[in-house]
Design a protein around this motif. Structure first.
Motif, mmCIF file in Angstrom:
data_model
loop_
_atom_site.group_PDB
_atom_site.id
_atom_site.type_symbol
_atom_site.label_atom_id
_atom_site.label_comp_id
_atom_site.label_asym_id
_atom_site.label_seq_id
_atom_site.Cartn_x
_atom_site.Cartn_y
_atom_site.Cartn_z
ATOM 1 N N MET A 1 -5.157 7.838 -10.435
ATOM 2 C CA MET A 1 -4.385 6.925 -9.631
ATOM 3 C C MET A 1 -3.133 7.637 -9.145
ATOM 4 O O MET A 1 -2.429 8.280 -9.924
ATOM 5 N N ALA A 2 -2.860 7.548 -7.866
ATOM 6 C CA ALA A 2 -1.706 8.221 -7.285
ATOM 7 C C ALA A 2 -0.441 7.443 -7.592
ATOM 8 O O ALA A 2 -0.435 6.216 -7.640
ATOM 9 N N THR A 3 0.634 8.171 -7.821
ATOM 10 C CA THR A 3 1.916 7.560 -8.121
ATOM 11 C C THR A 3 2.916 7.982 -7.064
ATOM 12 O O THR A 3 3.035 9.164 -6.763
ATOM 13 N N ASP A 4 3.618 7.018 -6.512
ATOM 14 C CA ASP A 4 4.658 7.314 -5.535
ATOM 15 C C ASP A 4 5.971 7.449 -6.287
ATOM 16 O O ASP A 4 6.550 6.465 -6.739
ATOM 17 N N TYR A 5 6.437 8.673 -6.445
ATOM 18 C CA TYR A 5 7.651 8.920 -7.205
ATOM 19 C C TYR A 5 8.912 8.609 -6.411
ATOM 20 O O TYR A 5 10.004 8.560 -6.970
ATOM 21 N N ASP A 6 8.763 8.398 -5.104
ATOM 22 C CA ASP A 6 9.928 8.077 -4.279
ATOM 23 C C ASP A 6 10.209 6.584 -4.225
ATOM 24 O O ASP A 6 11.262 6.163 -3.766
ATOM 25 N N SER A 7 9.286 5.756 -4.674
ATOM 26 C CA SER A 7 9.493 4.309 -4.615
ATOM 27 C C SER A 7 10.527 3.891 -5.665
ATOM 28 O O SER A 7 10.661 4.523 -6.702
#
Length: 99
Positions: A1-7
């Motif tokens: 699962m991809a994680t958006d670290y900028d959110s």
């Protein structure tokens, strides 16, 4: 699962505000898992690693083993004489394999 670290990340207060019903609803949405994919479109868009390459031509010049080189009896790679570590019973072994 991809994680958006900028959110933006949730704080502890945000995590406590999620209700039990909301969390259970999210869980059932994710576990439904049925995906409708037209297999014919998918098959046409993918290029498999074992694809037919019979029309491709590979030109590579092969140089025979030189007089100052040997073939390791363990890894079967051709090395320069400076890489010779041991010669046992006529079998030459390179430094990497001898280590």
């Amino acid at each position: 699962m991809a994680t958006d670290y900028d959110s933006p990340r949730k704080t502890d207060d945000d995590l406590n505000e999620d209700s039990l019903q909301e969390l259970q609803a999210r869980r059932t949405d994710k576990s439904s898992g049925s995906i409708d994919i037209d297999e014919t479109d998918l098959a046409e868009s993918l290029e498999l690693p074992g694809a037919d390459l019979s029309n491709e031509e590979l030109s590579l010049r092969v140089i025979p083993r030189q007089a100052d080189e040997f073939t390791c009896a363990r890894c079967f790679l051709v090395h320069h004489r400076s890489q010779l570590a041991v010669e046992r019973n006529g079998q030459q072994i390179c430094r990497e394999c001898a280590a």
